[in-house]
Design an enzyme around this catalytic site. Structure first.
Site, PDB file in Angstrom:
ATOM      1  N   GLU A  81       0.870  -1.183   0.000  1.00 36.21           N
ATOM      2  CA  GLU A  81       0.000   0.000   0.000  1.00 36.21           C
ATOM      3  C   GLU A  81       0.902   1.226   0.000  1.00 36.21           C
ATOM      4  OE1 GLU A  81      -3.285   2.418   2.557  1.00 36.21           O
ATOM      5  OE2 GLU A  81      -3.308   0.246   2.820  1.00 36.21           O
TER       6      GLU A  81
ATOM      7  N   HIS B 197       2.097   4.646  -2.105  1.00 45.31           N
ATOM      8  CA  HIS B 197       1.378   5.550  -2.996  1.00 45.31           C
ATOM      9  C   HIS B 197       2.294   6.474  -3.802  1.00 45.31           C
ATOM     10  CE1 HIS B 197      -2.121   4.072  -0.933  1.00 45.31           C
ATOM     11  NE2 HIS B 197      -1.647   4.502   0.227  1.00 45.31           N
TER      12      HIS B 197
ATOM     13  N   PHE C 189      -7.682  19.656   6.851  1.00 43.95           N
ATOM     14  CA  PHE C 189      -7.517  19.252   8.241  1.00 43.95           C
ATOM     15  C   PHE C 189      -6.111  18.749   8.545  1.00 43.95           C
ATOM     16  CE2 PHE C 189      -9.478  15.894   5.697  1.00 43.95           C
ATOM     17  CZ  PHE C 189      -8.544  14.866   5.820  1.00 43.95           C
TER      18      PHE C 189
ATOM     19  N   HIS D 144      -9.105   0.544  -1.102  1.00 47.28           N
ATOM     20  CA  HIS D 144      -8.435   1.581  -0.316  1.00 47.28           C
ATOM     21  C   HIS D 144      -9.433   2.651   0.113  1.00 47.28           C
ATOM     22  CE1 HIS D 144      -5.916   5.151   0.459  1.00 47.28           C
ATOM     23  NE2 HIS D 144      -5.012   4.262   0.858  1.00 47.28           N
TER      24      HIS D 144
ATOM     25  N   ASP E  33       2.098   2.012   3.901  1.00 49.40           N
ATOM     26  CA  ASP E  33       1.262   3.190   3.631  1.00 49.40           C
ATOM     27  C   ASP E  33       2.142   4.411   3.404  1.00 49.40           C
ATOM     28  OD1 ASP E  33      -0.946   4.719   3.105  1.00 49.40           O
ATOM     29  OD2 ASP E  33      -1.944   4.356   5.010  1.00 49.40           O
TER      30      ASP E  33
END
Length: 332
Positions: A8, A10, A24, A165, A288
């Site tokens: 995972e 990116h 945020f 995802h 990640d």
């Protein structure tokens, strides 16, 4: 542990920022993330330092799924897949693999692009960022809906996994987050959104129609190893027509049609619970990156109190079997 496989991980291209609005998120943190999303040499250096042999790359959320115009989605999906094939896979074939970005706004076009990416570009499957926007940002198409099932038929024939995802909840579903916008993304909203989407797939009968489908969930299954047994328990008392067309108990699908990754989670207690619920053969290592640190996740995983046999399975062996990967000697 050396030779880990992470899936995972990116990226984004300089001409297509896919990350959407993150009002945020701390600006300094997010600036560093965006920089790392677009580089590959530094990424390999970090992989070497942390014993990661191979990373399977995916276009960062909300990706193609956030595009409301189907024709533009089709064009950009092809463009992004060609980009990562040229800039990562062809340059570093032993270090990078890729998940295809797909235009699920048009399920047939998505199937066509997946077939091209797998058969012509050598991709390892696809990563889908939750629901797809259809027409506007408040209209979602979910993956269990009837118009998407022909896409799933093609996925099963290709025999490749689908990584489900997270993405942020629909704008018109964000009222409960008002005043607590920091919960919208990875802190909470991502997991809630994706767990619900996965439950829809489980209850829909999709895996009864296509029993060989394989879905991957990150973040140790978005809480489902802990919460799905309760869902299963209570559904016994709900009217049959209120919870889909599934033929088996929900946990059976989680144990047989899903793999769960460690992405973004370095909590030993959570890993142990996941091991008890689904077994070591169904868990995969992931980071990640660049939202999380390779060093932070790897140092935890390499020393967490599990058996070395389970560590080897989770760290690399399960992924090698699932993606039919061969080991390579990594030059540092």
């Amino acid at each position: 542990m050396e030779g880990k496989i992470a899936l995972e991980e990116h990226w984004e291209s300089p001409d297509f920022s896919a990350t959407g609005s993150h009002d945020f998120t701390d600006a300094q943190y997010f600036e560093a993330v965006q920089k790392r999303l677009q580089e590959f040499d530094k990424r390999i250096q970090d992989m070497n330092k942390n014993g990661i042999e191979t990373s399977i790359l995916s276009l960062t959320q909300p990706g193609i799924e956030g595009i409301t115009d189907p024709e533009r989605a089709i064009k950009l999906a092809k463009q992004m897949n060609d980009y990562i094939a040229e800039h990562a896979l062809s340059k570093y074939p032993h270090r990078f693999k890729a998940f295809a970005a797909l235009p699920l706004q048009d399920p047939k076009a998505a199937g066509d692009e997946l077939e091209r990416a797998v058969n012509e570009l050598g991709f390892s499957g696809t990563l889908i960022n939750g629901y797809s926007n259809i027409g506007d940002e408040n209209t979602a198409q979910y993956l269990d809906e009837p118009q998407v099932w022909p896409f799933w038929e093609r996925v099963e024939k290709l025999g490749v996994p689908v990584y489900l995802h997270p993405r942020i909840p629909l704008p018109n579903q964000q009222r409960i987050y008002e005043g607590y916008e920091g919960l919208l993304g990875s802190a909470w909203g991502f997991g809630v959104e994706t767990a619900m989407h996965a439950i829809r797939l489980i209850l829909s009968g999709l895996f009864d129609r296509y029993p060989n489908l394989t879905i991957i969930l990150g973040h140790l299954g978005e809480g489902l190893p802990f919460t799905l047994p309760r869902v299963e328990h209570r559904l016994r008392h709900q009217r049959a027509e209120t919870h889909g067309n599934h033929q088996k108990a929900p946990m059976e699908y989680l144990r047989n049609n899903f793999y769960l990754t460690t992405s973004g989670v370095f909590r030993t207690q959570a890993l142990l619970d996941t091991l008890l619920e689904v077994g070591a053969d169904r868990i995969l290592f992931s980071v990640d990156y660049p939202y999380e640190s390779m060093e932070e996740i790897s140092s935890w995983f390499d020393s967490c109190p599990i058996s070395e046999n389970d560590r080897l399975k989770i760290g690399s062996e399960n992924a090698k079997k699932l993606f039919q990967l061969d080991s390579v000697k990594v030059e540092k």
